[in-house]
Design an enzyme around this catalytic site. Structure first.
Site, mmCIF file in Angstrom:
data_model
loop_
_atom_site.group_PDB
_atom_site.id
_atom_site.type_symbol
_atom_site.label_atom_id
_atom_site.label_comp_id
_atom_site.label_asym_id
_atom_site.label_seq_id
_atom_site.Cartn_x
_atom_site.Cartn_y
_atom_site.Cartn_z
ATOM 1 N N SER A 76 0.863 -1.186 0.000
ATOM 2 C CA SER A 76 0.000 0.000 0.000
ATOM 3 C C SER A 76 0.894 1.229 0.000
ATOM 4 C CB SER A 76 -0.871 0.026 1.262
ATOM 5 O OG SER A 76 -1.506 1.285 1.391
ATOM 6 N N TYR A 112 -1.820 -1.067 10.225
ATOM 7 C CA TYR A 112 -1.916 -1.347 8.784
ATOM 8 C C TYR A 112 -0.665 -0.851 8.055
ATOM 9 C CZ TYR A 112 -3.793 -1.194 3.995
ATOM 10 O OH TYR A 112 -3.993 -1.365 2.648
HETATM 11 N N1 LIG Z 1 -8.563 -0.380 -1.862
HETATM 12 C C1 LIG Z 1 -7.534 0.377 -1.586
HETATM 13 O O1 LIG Z 1 -7.633 1.607 -1.651
HETATM 14 C C2 LIG Z 1 -6.212 -0.237 -1.198
HETATM 15 C C3 LIG Z 1 -5.121 0.631 -1.055
HETATM 16 C C4 LIG Z 1 -3.886 0.101 -0.714
HETATM 17 C C5 LIG Z 1 -3.748 -1.261 -0.534
HETATM 18 N N2 LIG Z 1 -4.824 -2.091 -0.666
HETATM 19 C C6 LIG Z 1 -4.606 -3.522 -0.445
HETATM 20 O O2 LIG Z 1 -5.180 -4.258 -1.492
HETATM 21 C C7 LIG Z 1 -5.491 -5.579 -1.018
HETATM 22 C C8 LIG Z 1 -6.919 -5.934 -1.427
HETATM 23 O O3 LIG Z 1 -7.799 -5.069 -0.726
HETATM 24 P P1 LIG Z 1 -9.168 -4.521 -1.344
HETATM 25 O O4 LIG Z 1 -9.003 -3.067 -1.543
HETATM 26 O O5 LIG Z 1 -9.591 -5.365 -2.477
HETATM 27 O O6 LIG Z 1 -10.118 -4.664 -0.077
HETATM 28 P P2 LIG Z 1 -11.239 -5.742 0.321
HETATM 29 O O7 LIG Z 1 -11.498 -5.490 1.754
HETATM 30 O O8 LIG Z 1 -12.349 -5.677 -0.654
HETATM 31 O O9 LIG Z 1 -10.492 -7.145 0.115
HETATM 32 C C9 LIG Z 1 -9.671 -7.718 1.093
HETATM 33 C C10 LIG Z 1 -9.668 -9.210 0.877
HETATM 34 O O10 LIG Z 1 -8.870 -9.818 1.924
HETATM 35 C C11 LIG Z 1 -9.612 -10.895 2.467
HETATM 36 N N3 LIG Z 1 -9.254 -11.137 3.867
HETATM 37 C C12 LIG Z 1 -9.278 -10.244 4.876
HETATM 38 N N4 LIG Z 1 -8.985 -10.871 6.040
HETATM 39 C C13 LIG Z 1 -8.773 -12.180 5.739
HETATM 40 C C14 LIG Z 1 -8.466 -13.328 6.500
HETATM 41 N N5 LIG Z 1 -8.355 -13.272 7.833
HETATM 42 N N6 LIG Z 1 -8.316 -14.509 5.867
HETATM 43 C C15 LIG Z 1 -8.472 -14.592 4.516
HETATM 44 N N7 LIG Z 1 -8.786 -13.547 3.737
HETATM 45 C C16 LIG Z 1 -8.942 -12.349 4.353
HETATM 46 C C17 LIG Z 1 -11.076 -10.467 2.349
HETATM 47 O O11 LIG Z 1 -11.973 -11.565 2.455
HETATM 48 C C18 LIG Z 1 -11.078 -9.818 0.970
HETATM 49 O O12 LIG Z 1 -11.255 -10.792 -0.038
HETATM 50 C C19 LIG Z 1 -5.291 -5.551 0.499
HETATM 51 O O13 LIG Z 1 -4.043 -6.130 0.825
HETATM 52 C C20 LIG Z 1 -5.269 -4.066 0.809
HETATM 53 O O14 LIG Z 1 -4.534 -3.773 1.976
HETATM 54 C C21 LIG Z 1 -6.061 -1.607 -1.001
#
Ligand SMILES: NC(=O)c1ccc[n+]([C@@H]2O[C@H](COP(=O)([O-])OP(=O)(O)OC[C@H]3O[C@@H](n4cnc5c(N)ncnc54)[C@H](O)[C@@H]3O)[C@@H](O)[C@H]2O)c1
Length: 242
Positions: free
Chosen positions: A140, A154
């Site tokens: 991130s 985080y």
């Molecule tokens: N959306 C953003 O703005 C953003 C920005 C920076 C980084 N990210 C990163 O991108 C990645 C995907 O996130 P996203 O934005 O799609 O969010 P999201 O919350 O939609 O997806 C997160 C995924 O992680 C899974 N997850 C969470 N805890 C879990 C556990 N204990 N066991 C198994 N699976 C688990 C959830 O079920 C989900 O499928 C993450 O690592 C997040 O930190 C997202």
């Protein structure tokens, strides 16, 4: 030619869901790892045999799942994408700083966002080496700057994952395995805090990123088009540099 295989964590929604669909459309077999059971109607047409139900916040469960994953592989794995992530928030969606985050939460965040990636990459090293595969860790932009919504647990877990990416690229390189990270900026998924829309006005592109735009960068790092890129962290951030 052997069908290429991806193992992806956090496939149920957001960036993970877009990544499944992207790899699937490119003809890859996708094995998903998720807290949720296999859906009754799989949106990407996968089979139950290509799903592992796993809570990555439980370190023993994660370690024990490696054997079950290996049984699904034919001794080779072309790509591992460590995408699952959690971002704890206060009751009104506010960022939790170092002192406001309780210790159980610190542990959970580090297990999901960081330690699970260590377990899966180490455990599947031989299969990745057999395919001269790629690992992509989803970090991130919060791992490299103080972010208004992300919070201490985080952000530090993502900084650790970025450091792990460099270390692992060094250690796995002699096996022919590349290791990179994708650092998303503000992407329109459920993980965003309420109020993030206020950031949009400050973004140079004046819009949030879409999960498909991150999935495209993940796909690039798992393809031969990036064959000499390893140890890199690529930001997909719409020019958000503050
Ligand atoms: N959306 C953003 O703005 C953003 C920005 C920076 C980084 N990210 C990163 O991108 C990645 C995907 O996130 P996203 O934005 O799609 O969010 P999201 O919350 O939609 O997806 C997160 C995924 O992680 C899974 N997850 C969470 N805890 C879990 C556990 N204990 N066991 C198994 N699976 C688990 C959830 O079920 C989900 O499928 C993450 O690592 C997040 O930190 C997202």
């Amino acid at each position: 030619m052997t069908r290429r295989t991806l193992l992806l964590t956090g496939a149920s929604r957001g960036i993970g869901h877009a990544t499944v669909r992207r790899f699937n459309s490119e003809g890859w077999r996708v094995i998903t790892c998720s807290r949720h059971p296999f859906p009754k109607e799989c949106p990407w047409g996968g089979g139950r045999e290509d799903h592992v139900e796993l809570d990555l916040s439980d370190p023993s469960e994660t370690i024990n799942a490696v054997g079950a994953i290996q049984e699904k592989l034919d001794g080779r794995l072309d790509a591992l994408v460590n995408n699952a992530g959690v971002s704890p928030k206060g009751p009104d969606g506010e960022r939790l700083n170092t002192l406001d985050t309780d210790l159980m939460t610190w542990g959970k965040v580090f297990h999901v966002n960081f330690f699970a990636s260590v377990v899966l990459a180490r455990g599947l090293r031989d299969e990745l080496a057999a395919a001269k595969g790629s690992v992509v860790n989803v970090t991130s932009i919060a791992g490299s700057r103080v972010h208004p919504f992300a919070g201490a647990a985080y952000s530090t877990s993502k900084a650790a994952l970025a450091a792990l990416t460099r270390e692992m690229a060094h250690d796995f390189g002699p096996l022919g395995v590349r290791v990179n990270a994708i650092a998303p900026g503000e992407v329109e998924t459920a993980i965003l805090s309420p109020g993030t829309d206020k950031i949009v006005a400050k973004l140079p592109l004046k819009r949030l990123g879409q999960p498909e735009e991150v999935a495209a960068a993940i796909y690039f790092l798992c393809s031969q088009d990036s064959s000499y890129i390893s140890g890199a962290e690529i930001e997909v951030n719409g020019a958000q540099h503050v």
